[in-house]
Motif scaffolding. Structure first.
Motif, mmCIF file in Angstrom:
data_model
loop_
_atom_site.group_PDB
_atom_site.id
_atom_site.type_symbol
_atom_site.label_atom_id
_atom_site.label_comp_id
_atom_site.label_asym_id
_atom_site.label_seq_id
_atom_site.Cartn_x
_atom_site.Cartn_y
_atom_site.Cartn_z
ATOM 1 N N PRO A 11 -11.283 -3.621 -6.331
ATOM 2 C CA PRO A 11 -10.414 -5.104 -6.254
ATOM 3 C C PRO A 11 -10.113 -6.285 -6.577
ATOM 4 C CG PRO A 11 -11.908 -4.620 -4.729
ATOM 5 C CD PRO A 11 -13.014 -4.374 -5.647
ATOM 6 N N ALA A 29 -5.529 -4.664 -2.797
ATOM 7 C CA ALA A 29 -5.548 -3.459 -3.566
ATOM 8 C C ALA A 29 -5.286 -3.553 -5.030
ATOM 9 C CB ALA A 29 -4.695 -2.298 -2.023
ATOM 10 N N TYR A 31 -6.925 -3.019 -9.012
ATOM 11 C CA TYR A 31 -7.476 -2.651 -8.998
ATOM 12 C C TYR A 31 -8.235 -2.925 -10.662
ATOM 13 C CZ TYR A 31 -8.334 -1.011 -4.231
ATOM 14 O OH TYR A 31 -7.954 -1.016 -2.754
ATOM 15 N N SER A 290 -8.089 -4.121 0.122
ATOM 16 C CA SER A 290 -8.540 -2.997 -0.180
ATOM 17 C C SER A 290 -9.795 -3.475 0.939
ATOM 18 C CB SER A 290 -8.790 -3.628 -1.058
ATOM 19 O OG SER A 290 -9.746 -2.902 -1.484
#
Length: 301
Positions: A11, A29, A31, A290
């Motif tokens: 992440p 979030a 990636y 995340s």
């Protein structure tokens, strides 16, 4: 040594969160995915133009990290081909270098069957990065609160922060070295005490998922924000607009130039749309934390 066909997903991160300078990180979030296959020589291929100027051979940061971990453990990593797909903006204060280091550590650990502990991974990454905030969050996910000074390291991991987030990403990148060059060599004892108090209360509030308090403390930084915010157009106006819209707190993401806004879960999209209309210089991203750090995602077929 395992078969080379696998993927690693890491992440993005935001660091500091105001007064948590070089010590607090949050995984986001967005990636980076690295597909790993055997090869005759080290090659790194990036999808998309943004990462196109990065090194593509054995001097690439992911590759040098793999080789560093292997050497540290008395092994030699055979050449690999790495294909990188990334949603993480480059040079925008969202941990792109830390994500590369975290990816390299995970690749080395899996490929060479090292069975590194989470603590081992964070220590190696922190030594390579020079501080623990981004890389610990990239490896572990959630919020990390780190003490990393010379040979000493302690990490507190808060796996499930209950917030949403908006990132305001400007068009131009900013070198971390330039941003760090704006910081003073010293602060007075009184200033340092106030900054430490804000950081302590913010960390304790995060541990309780009390983001009202954490957000207030986020805006009391004296370690870096006063010296860097002039590089971020409309920073104070954005902070005021976020407060009017009920955000918990607004701060510089890492060393900048992006801006991080903590909001109530579910409010991300509405605030992002409002900020896009008022501050068109930035691209707003409505995202969530995340809770998953760097992982070996799947075996390729």
């Amino acid at each position: 040594m395992r078969e080379a066909d696998f993927s690693v997903v890491v992440p993005a991160t935001t660091a500091n969160l105001g007064p948590g300078f070089d010590s607090i990180g949050l995984a986001l979030a967005l990636y980076m995915k690295v597909d790993v296959t055997a090869a005759d020589e080290w090659t790194v291929q990036y999808d998309g133009d943004e990462y196109g100027e990065l090194a593509s051979g054995d001097d690439n940061l992911i590759v040098t990290t793999i080789q560093h971990v292997a050497k540290r453990k008395g092994q030699v990593a055979s050449p690999l081909q790495l294909r990188v797909q990334s949603d993480i903006p480059l040079g925008k204060g969202l941990g792109s270098s830390a994500s590369a280091i975290a990816a390299g550590i995970e690749i080395a650990d899996h490929y060479l069957s090292l069975d590194l502990s989470a603590n081992d991974k964070v220590r190696i990454g922190s030594e390579l990065e020079g501080h623990a905030d981004n890389v610990s969050a990239a490896l572990l996910g959630g919020v990390t609160v780190s003490y990393f000074v010379e040979e000493e390291m302690d990490i507190i991991h808060l796996p499930e922060p209950k917030i949403g987030a908006v990132l305001l990403v400007p068009p131009a990148a900013l070198q971390t070295e330039k941003s760090r060059g704006l910081l003073p060599e010293q602060l007075s004892h009184k200033e340092a005490t106030a900054g430490s108090a804000a950081s302590c209360v913010m960390a304790a509030a995060m541990a309780r998922n009390d983001w009202d308090t954490a957000g207030r403390m986020m805006e009391k930084d004296i370690f870096h924000e006063p010296y860097r915010k002039s590089l971020l157009p409309d920073f104070e106006q954005i902070r005021s607009a976020c407060r009017e819209n009920g955000a918990y707190g607004t701060t510089i993401s890492g060393a900048g130039p992006s801006i991080f806004v903590a909001v109530k879960q579910g409010d991300e999209k509405k605030l992002a749309e409002s900020l896009e209309e008022k501050f068109p210089y930035y691209t707003p991203l409505a995202i969530q934390p995340s809770t998953t750090g760097a992982v070996v995602k799947k075996v390729l077929v």
